[in-house]
Design a protein around this motif. Structure first.
Motif: not given
Ligand SMILES: [Mg+2]
Length: 249
Positions: A10-14, A205-207
């Protein structure tokens, strides 16, 4: 359909956390509480070490011709209020410039650690995250974090989250010391580090650049589309699985 992955990264931000958390919570915590923090911790050995790094950086910046660099006087030559005021000006300037520089990052990290430990700061985590972590655990999946935030910062956020201490869910943490999040080689390095086939790993991720890099490495992927995230193009939506909450994964 049962999952075809046995590992989730998991990514964090977003993704687990609002993309605004750093900008709206962590950065203002530093700027608004800086003078009080300096006063409360004045004389502490750890503070002195951070201040010395800021001082050396300011001297380098001044030598490099940066006119806005704020020199930080030594305690022995100035009174404490002058030194604190210079530290404050220096940090405020560097944060306005959004500098990604070691002494600033380590000072911010020092202040955030204190905020998390006193309970003034809590890591924000979306409501749908913990139920998903429980589900993955129940399915025997291992869960990791890969974020551009440093591993110590990740551990503070999840160790002191609004949802309690979430660290026991995670089998490990990665940051950009393993490589850039938009390079596929970083995802290969993570797969090797955890001894899992890339095809058995799901990365969230959001990216989109990160998602493409992970796909190039052979990972399964899901794009997290949370409020405030960068908008996704029609092509992104056509080419990748997109979710707005973890219960859709
Ligand atoms: Mg992110």
């Amino acid at each position: 359909m049962s999952p075809t992955y046995n590992t989730v990264i998991l990514d964090i931000e977003g993704t687990t956390t609002p993309i605004t958390f750093v900008k709206d919570v962590l950065f203002p915590y530093v700027t608004s509480g800086l003078y009080k923090f300096l006063t409360d911790t004045w004389g502490a050995t750890e503070l002195k070490q951070h201040v010395e790094l800021l001082r050396q950086q300011a001297e380098l910046d001044a030598e490099a011709g940066m006119k806005q660099a704020v020199l930080i006087p030594h305690e022995t030559h100035s009174n404490a209020d002058q030194v604190k005021a210079a530290i404050q000006q220096s940090i405020e300037w560097q944060m306005r410039e959004d500098r990604k520089i070691g002494p600033l990052k380590s000072f911010q990290g020092y202040m955030w650690k204190s905020g998390y430990e006193t309970g003034e700061l809590q890591g924000q985590v979306y409501d749908d995250v913990v139920p998903a972590l429980d589900r993955w655990k129940a399915d025997g999946c291992k869960i990791y974090i890969y974020s551009s935030g440093s591993v110590p910062a990740q551990k503070l956020l999840f160790g002191h989250s609004e949802k309690g201490d979430l660290l026991p869910y995670f089998s490990g943490h990665f940051d950009t010391s393993i490589g850039s999040k938009i390079e596929s080689s970083s995802y290969n390095a993570i797969a090797r580090a955890i001894s899992i086939q890339p095809s058995e790993i799901l990365f969230v991720s959001d990216n989109v650049k990160e998602i493409i890099a992970a796909e190039e490495a052979g990972f399964q992927t899901v794009i997290s589309d949370r409020p405030g995230n960068a908008p996704l193009s029609a092509k992104d939506r056509a080419n990748h699985k997109v979710v707005t909450a973890f219960d859709q994964i």
